[in-house]
Design a protein around this motif. Sequence first.
Motif, PDB file in Angstrom:
ATOM      1  N   ALA A  29       0.867  -1.143   0.034  1.00 37.34           N
ATOM      2  CA  ALA A  29      -0.073  -0.074  -0.155  1.00 37.34           C
ATOM      3  C   ALA A  29       0.873   1.377   0.061  1.00 37.34           C
ATOM      4  O   ALA A  29       0.527   2.263  -0.881  1.00 37.34           O
ATOM      5  CB  ALA A  29      -1.102  -0.172   1.116  1.00 37.34           C
ATOM      6  N   LEU A  30       1.930   1.282   0.873  1.00 35.74           N
ATOM      7  CA  LEU A  30       3.088   2.346   0.997  1.00 35.74           C
ATOM      8  C   LEU A  30       3.608   2.511  -0.769  1.00 35.74           C
ATOM      9  O   LEU A  30       3.731   3.949  -1.104  1.00 35.74           O
ATOM     10  CB  LEU A  30       3.915   2.091   1.809  1.00 35.74           C
ATOM     11  CG  LEU A  30       3.590   2.232   3.294  1.00 35.74           C
ATOM     12  CD1 LEU A  30       4.672   1.590   4.270  1.00 35.74           C
ATOM     13  CD2 LEU A  30       3.283   3.900   3.800  1.00 35.74           C
ATOM     14  N   TYR A  31       3.961   1.711  -1.325  1.00 33.98           N
ATOM     15  CA  TYR A  31       4.328   1.763  -2.354  1.00 33.98           C
ATOM     16  C   TYR A  31       3.574   2.226  -3.645  1.00 33.98           C
ATOM     17  O   TYR A  31       3.796   3.096  -4.647  1.00 33.98           O
ATOM     18  CB  TYR A  31       4.868   0.366  -3.086  1.00 33.98           C
ATOM     19  CG  TYR A  31       6.357   0.040  -2.565  1.00 33.98           C
ATOM     20  CD1 TYR A  31       7.136   0.744  -2.642  1.00 33.98           C
ATOM     21  CD2 TYR A  31       6.503  -1.329  -2.036  1.00 33.98           C
ATOM     22  CE1 TYR A  31       8.802   0.393  -2.087  1.00 33.98           C
ATOM     23  CE2 TYR A  31       7.596  -1.689  -1.511  1.00 33.98           C
ATOM     24  CZ  TYR A  31       8.740  -0.907  -1.566  1.00 33.98           C
ATOM     25  OH  TYR A  31       9.858  -1.369  -0.715  1.00 33.98           O
ATOM     26  N   VAL A  32       2.104   1.764  -3.507  1.00 35.31           N
ATOM     27  CA  VAL A  32       1.240   2.415  -4.314  1.00 35.31           C
ATOM     28  C   VAL A  32       1.041   3.757  -4.278  1.00 35.31           C
ATOM     29  O   VAL A  32       1.083   4.731  -5.281  1.00 35.31           O
ATOM     30  CB  VAL A  32      -0.078   1.781  -4.177  1.00 35.31           C
ATOM     31  CG1 VAL A  32      -1.336   2.311  -4.692  1.00 35.31           C
ATOM     32  CG2 VAL A  32      -0.057   0.042  -4.661  1.00 35.31           C
ATOM     33  N   SER A  33       0.752   4.374  -2.920  1.00 38.05           N
ATOM     34  CA  SER A  33       0.750   5.811  -2.530  1.00 38.05           C
ATOM     35  C   SER A  33       2.040   6.482  -3.121  1.00 38.05           C
ATOM     36  O   SER A  33       1.970   7.490  -3.702  1.00 38.05           O
ATOM     37  CB  SER A  33       0.563   5.829  -1.053  1.00 38.05           C
ATOM     38  OG  SER A  33      -0.630   5.346  -0.809  1.00 38.05           O
ATOM     39  N   ILE A  34       3.062   6.101  -3.163  1.00 31.83           N
ATOM     40  CA  ILE A  34       4.313   6.761  -3.291  1.00 31.83           C
ATOM     41  C   ILE A  34       4.513   6.785  -4.931  1.00 31.83           C
ATOM     42  O   ILE A  34       4.624   7.870  -5.389  1.00 31.83           O
ATOM     43  CB  ILE A  34       5.719   6.114  -2.650  1.00 31.83           C
ATOM     44  CG1 ILE A  34       5.832   5.949  -1.361  1.00 31.83           C
ATOM     45  CG2 ILE A  34       7.014   6.578  -3.396  1.00 31.83           C
ATOM     46  CD1 ILE A  34       6.897   5.196  -0.740  1.00 31.83           C
ATOM     47  N   GLY A  35       3.722   5.837  -5.623  1.00 34.93           N
ATOM     48  CA  GLY A  35       3.847   5.712  -7.095  1.00 34.93           C
ATOM     49  C   GLY A  35       2.710   6.923  -7.406  1.00 34.93           C
ATOM     50  O   GLY A  35       3.087   7.486  -8.518  1.00 34.93           O
ATOM     51  N   GLN A  36       1.784   6.968  -6.763  1.00 34.50           N
ATOM     52  CA  GLN A  36       0.619   8.082  -7.089  1.00 34.50           C
ATOM     53  C   GLN A  36       1.354   9.516  -6.779  1.00 34.50           C
ATOM     54  O   GLN A  36       1.188  10.310  -7.444  1.00 34.50           O
ATOM     55  CB  GLN A  36      -0.374   7.942  -6.139  1.00 34.50           C
ATOM     56  CG  GLN A  36      -1.478   6.642  -6.562  1.00 34.50           C
ATOM     57  CD  GLN A  36      -2.418   6.353  -5.612  1.00 34.50           C
ATOM     58  OE1 GLN A  36      -2.423   6.769  -4.446  1.00 34.50           O
ATOM     59  NE2 GLN A  36      -3.496   5.427  -6.129  1.00 34.50           N
ATOM     60  N   ALA A  37       2.218   9.538  -5.783  1.00 37.09           N
ATOM     61  CA  ALA A  37       2.842  10.879  -5.506  1.00 37.09           C
ATOM     62  C   ALA A  37       3.922  11.156  -6.574  1.00 37.09           C
ATOM     63  O   ALA A  37       3.853  12.319  -6.861  1.00 37.09           O
ATOM     64  CB  ALA A  37       3.341  10.803  -3.944  1.00 37.09           C
ATOM     65  N   ILE A  38       4.706  10.087  -7.026  1.00 32.25           N
ATOM     66  CA  ILE A  38       5.535  10.547  -8.236  1.00 32.25           C
ATOM     67  C   ILE A  38       4.737  10.653  -9.349  1.00 32.25           C
ATOM     68  O   ILE A  38       5.037  11.703 -10.086  1.00 32.25           O
ATOM     69  CB  ILE A  38       6.524   9.165  -8.465  1.00 32.25           C
ATOM     70  CG1 ILE A  38       7.536   8.717  -6.840  1.00 32.25           C
ATOM     71  CG2 ILE A  38       7.310   9.245  -9.640  1.00 32.25           C
ATOM     72  CD1 ILE A  38       8.184   7.532  -7.154  1.00 32.25           C
ATOM     73  N   ALA A  39       3.966  10.148  -9.560  1.00 34.86           N
ATOM     74  CA  ALA A  39       2.869  10.559 -10.818  1.00 34.86           C
ATOM     75  C   ALA A  39       2.273  11.884 -10.603  1.00 34.86           C
ATOM     76  O   ALA A  39       2.502  12.794 -11.666  1.00 34.86           O
ATOM     77  CB  ALA A  39       1.813   9.533 -10.943  1.00 34.86           C
ATOM     78  N   ALA A  40       2.061  12.422  -9.483  1.00 34.79           N
ATOM     79  CA  ALA A  40       1.522  13.622  -9.533  1.00 34.79           C
ATOM     80  C   ALA A  40       2.744  14.682  -9.799  1.00 34.79           C
ATOM     81  O   ALA A  40       2.581  15.748 -10.004  1.00 34.79           O
ATOM     82  CB  ALA A  40       0.792  14.030  -7.875  1.00 34.79           C
ATOM     83  N   VAL A  41       3.896  14.642  -8.888  1.00 35.69           N
ATOM     84  CA  VAL A  41       4.938  15.268  -9.207  1.00 35.69           C
ATOM     85  C   VAL A  41       5.247  15.454 -10.878  1.00 35.69           C
ATOM     86  O   VAL A  41       5.428  16.565 -11.306  1.00 35.69           O
ATOM     87  CB  VAL A  41       6.118  14.877  -8.679  1.00 35.69           C
ATOM     88  CG1 VAL A  41       7.358  15.400  -9.029  1.00 35.69           C
ATOM     89  CG2 VAL A  41       5.807  14.690  -6.896  1.00 35.69           C
ATOM     90  N   GLN A  42       5.273  14.159 -11.252  1.00 39.09           N
ATOM     91  CA  GLN A  42       5.549  14.282 -13.182  1.00 39.09           C
ATOM     92  C   GLN A  42       4.490  15.020 -13.601  1.00 39.09           C
ATOM     93  O   GLN A  42       4.874  15.810 -14.685  1.00 39.09           O
ATOM     94  CB  GLN A  42       5.667  12.858 -13.549  1.00 39.09           C
ATOM     95  CG  GLN A  42       6.789  12.101 -12.852  1.00 39.09           C
ATOM     96  CD  GLN A  42       6.717  10.748 -13.473  1.00 39.09           C
ATOM     97  OE1 GLN A  42       5.708  10.068 -13.885  1.00 39.09           O
ATOM     98  NE2 GLN A  42       7.956   9.901 -13.368  1.00 39.09           N
ATOM     99  N   ALA A  43       3.341  15.071 -13.190  1.00 40.72           N
ATOM    100  CA  ALA A  43       1.912  15.874 -13.826  1.00 40.72           C
ATOM    101  C   ALA A  43       2.009  17.235 -13.281  1.00 40.72           C
ATOM    102  O   ALA A  43       1.065  17.756 -13.791  1.00 40.72           O
ATOM    103  CB  ALA A  43       0.942  15.040 -13.727  1.00 40.72           C
TER     104      ALA A  43
END
Length: 560
Positions: A29-43
């Motif tokens: 779950a932590l990895y998924v949230s980190i991935g969503q944060a990374i995607a938000a940074v990229q966007a």
Amino acid sequence: MRYLLNVLLVLLCLFGTMPLVQADSQTDALYVSIGQAIAAVQANDRPALETAVARLAQQVEQLKTSDEKTVIQKELTRLQDQQDEPFSKISPALTRLSTAVRALEKTATKTDPAAKQRLNALFLQTDQLREAKTAAERQQLQSKLLAAWTDRETIVRETSIGHYGQVEMGLSAIRIALAREPFDETEFNGALDQFDQSIQSFLDGDAVKDVEKTGLPALTTLLKQADRSLDQGDIKAAKQSLTTFITRWPSGEGEVRTRSNALYTTIESDIPVLLSRISAETRVSTQDELRPIIASLQVLEQKTTYTFVDAMLVMLREGLEALLIISALVAFTRKAGIKGERLIWSGAVVGLLASGGLALLIQSFFSTALAGVGREQIEGWTGLVAVLMMLVVGSWLHSKTVLTSRKGQLATAFVGRSLFAVSFLTIFREGAETLLFYAGMAPAMTPLALTSGILLAIGLITVVSVAVIYFGVRLPINRLFLAATILIYVMAFKILGASLHALQLTGSVSMHVLTSVPSVPWLGFYPTYETILPQAALGLFIIVTVIWKRQSAVRLRQAG
């Protein structure tokens, strides 16, 4: 109908906004949230970043007390302090947080002796597979290995999602090797070695450099691997990548279908065809068709939020077809003055409740990949049963107008139960899948967008249903019978093809593609022997039934 819509609204709104029960590990779950944060940074999406960071804070609080948790909390605090700064300064903080989570994952890899002993038992299963002499024996032992792994997979999944992904890849390789014709013993033993090494790596506590991707990233990666293999002229590797893509497609098809129905249709129709015809001669043309699909999937990966339009389209796509069938049956029963409308609506309500319960069960106790497979299996097997019931109702619609005899009354009672079954199965078949789609969408959209999209879809479906019933009862009885019969038979043809195709994607039904025949997904027509032959048999059955019913009617009129 009003009661059905009320129940539907309550269930979907509650299901869509309730917190999801997490079946995967906390680190997952932590990895998924980190991935969503990374995607938000990229966007450059600040609101999405804030949402992901808030979710991370909640997840970290639920971790058990440990030195690793302390480090994670420290890195999370630094991230929270920096989340209003330029995005270029936030990326390093996310990297540090990911490293801290990986340290927790590595520590948790040291499983207790009892767990290690249970996993060691898997090596005995693979040893038996190596010694198997016949295809039937290998298939039987492979089923036992899968059952043994399913019984133990939580040990790995709740400790290291990276190792879990590697083991699943090993199982996919075993399955592919068993399906290869002719059988390649070297490839099969290599797949068994891959599985064994993944288990041993977990038991040894090895670090996994890259977190195993899931969903769309995993699907995109497989297609990229196939494209690279084609570039290098490695046809065998390209086939294996595409085969693995098909086996993993259920884990991501819901997200693709929600965001781009056109891409979903293209993938379902074209990827099996590309796999069947891939060769040295078709290498370039295969790449030409594969690359636009890869590009489209990459675009979808960047989209991390949904709008009310997405929520609306999901229900329209999944629910309109079912409500159209139900509305046509209601119009028929009202026009003919036959008792059956209550059974139709009762079947719809029971189907909705059952699909809601099943969706909660799948979402709560199965991993993302298995939930995707579950959706396909539900659609497949339930659809086949629905086709049988629709044929019963369709045959009856074609032949009966007024039934007065004792034999006719018995037939009416029998078909009344069939009306309940058709209504139940059409709602149940689409209901669980729809609710699972909403469960996946809910974290990436606001409750207002989800609810408004659902309400708008319900409104549109209601308008269509009321129109079908209103105009249906005003048609001449013979025309209404004809229209209802055609609708039932056409939907039976479509559902038969779509159901068999869904089972093909989960490996329950084999797939032999006719490369020169185009797909027609909106009609449930796919160019495989396993779907075309049953549909041809269904068409022949319908033709024979129609002719026989007409001849029977002529004989009755002559006798009268």
